[in-house]
Design a protein around this motif. Sequence first.
Motif, PDB file in Angstrom:
ATOM      1  N   ALA A  12      45.066   0.134  42.740  1.00 48.12           N
ATOM      2  CA  ALA A  12      45.536   0.591  41.428  1.00 48.12           C
ATOM      3  C   ALA A  12      46.088   2.012  41.506  1.00 48.12           C
ATOM      4  CB  ALA A  12      44.395   0.523  40.410  1.00 48.12           C
ATOM      5  N   LEU A  13      45.421   2.888  42.281  1.00 50.10           N
ATOM      6  CA  LEU A  13      45.915   4.251  42.449  1.00 50.10           C
ATOM      7  C   LEU A  13      47.307   4.265  43.076  1.00 50.10           C
ATOM      8  CD1 LEU A  13      42.835   6.342  43.720  1.00 50.10           C
ATOM      9  CD2 LEU A  13      43.865   6.343  41.452  1.00 50.10           C
ATOM     10  N   LEU A  14      47.512   3.446  44.086  1.00 45.94           N
ATOM     11  CA  LEU A  14      48.808   3.395  44.772  1.00 45.94           C
ATOM     12  C   LEU A  14      49.907   2.908  43.831  1.00 45.94           C
ATOM     13  CD1 LEU A  14      50.291   3.800  47.446  1.00 45.94           C
ATOM     14  CD2 LEU A  14      49.751   1.426  48.019  1.00 45.94           C
ATOM     15  N   ILE A  15      49.608   1.887  43.045  1.00 43.17           N
ATOM     16  CA  ILE A  15      50.593   1.346  42.104  1.00 43.17           C
ATOM     17  C   ILE A  15      50.929   2.374  41.024  1.00 43.17           C
ATOM     18  CG2 ILE A  15      51.005  -0.421  40.345  1.00 43.17           C
ATOM     19  CD1 ILE A  15      49.283  -2.314  42.068  1.00 43.17           C
ATOM     20  N   ILE A  16      49.893   3.038  40.496  1.00 46.88           N
ATOM     21  CA  ILE A  16      50.126   4.053  39.468  1.00 46.88           C
ATOM     22  C   ILE A  16      50.954   5.209  40.037  1.00 46.88           C
ATOM     23  CG2 ILE A  16      49.009   5.758  37.973  1.00 46.88           C
ATOM     24  CD1 ILE A  16      46.643   3.773  37.773  1.00 46.88           C
TER      25      ILE A  16
END
Length: 448
Positions: free
Chosen positions: A172-176
């Motif tokens: 999720a961090l990478l996508i955000i």
Amino acid sequence: MQAQGSNPPDGGYGWVVVVLAFLVMGLTAAVLKTFGLFFVEIQQHFDELASTTSWITSVTIAVFHLGAPVASSLCVRYTHRAVVITGGLLAFSGMALGFLGFSMIWMYATTGFLQGLGISFSWTSAISIVSHYFSKKRALANAIASAGECAFAFTFGPFFQWLISQYGWKGALLIIGGIQLNICVCGVLMRPLATSCLLEGRHCETEMPSGNGSSRTEKEDRSPIAHRTFNWMLLRQPQFVLYAIFGILAAMSFFVPPLFLVPLSYSLGIDESWTASLLSILAVVDFAGRLLCGWYANLHVTKSVHLLTMTITLISTSLMLLPLANNYLSLTIFTAFYGFFFGTTVAVHITVLADVVGMPDFDSALGLFMLIRSTGGFVGPPLAGLIVDMVGDYRAGFYMAGATLFLSAGFLVILDQLQQRNERGSQTNIKPEKPMLPYSSIHLLKLQ
């Protein structure tokens, strides 16, 4: 791509800049607002205490405020476009490197420091360039831009929760982070005004519409060295100091209600599902308050500092009344009042700052104001928590916030009185010139 004219266009491409700033607000402040969804996931992954994990958000907030003067000075030296793009790259780097998740110290340095610096650079530059593009419609433009924080926060909550459930907190961090790269796109589209180009030591060619509808090119002849440095001398200006004190007291209060609203609802025996809806209501009325106040301020019926004093007083009143709630319905009503008036305050407080210092020093003033205001944000929640612990009731926190806001309104009144006195003094110093008699009249007087 050519720069816009040196005078605030008050429209035209300025509205494109407002939309871009709206998106930047959402991709920065709204991400910071909803990052608490990662709290439990990160805590469990590293098996750390809640206090240790909370330092990630604390570092982000601290760097967000401390980086504001740096962002402002870079805007003065270079352009807002360059600083927004840099902020987008920093925000992406913080999230992308946080994806690796080596240790808690690593998280402090990446999703804490780098993310906070990226948010600071992008947020400060975006809100600043909007004020440069508008004069008469500045309040409305700032209100629309700042509303991006509410609009995105309302949707990011469930979206981030879905990302975590599907890809884990690291994915999720990478996508955000990838989504935050759109900040760079917004920055590229933010055309600098001609004065911004002059700050770099070169002339700008601006396209201005001529009377017959075609365009003509004119060169700005202003000094290229004007306002090339960060103006620390603002700290010696009484009007700015008064507004900065207001900012400290207001920040002491603004972070308290969201912190104690949920615990207060639990203490009243309200179900968790209903309590969660309070935060959604808060976001919606906040959004409405920003837009409506921006529209009203744009009518120029009320002086900006008077409007801000009125909204601060109304927030204080709503916070004093909120502890009287004894069920979900009454708590919702008082929460809605607080959220609405909070939105009206956010919509107009940057406009008042521009009125206090003037646009030539606005970038420096914004950075200094953010830096000074941060002390209130750091002191307010712990002080309210101490009072709550001493009294043993969450209502005490709201009373403290309301009283502090009421005190801050007093400094706005003093600021307004000082501004009026200075205006009267400047009018008194301007003496009308004596009318010149024509030569024939002087000749006749001499003959007499």
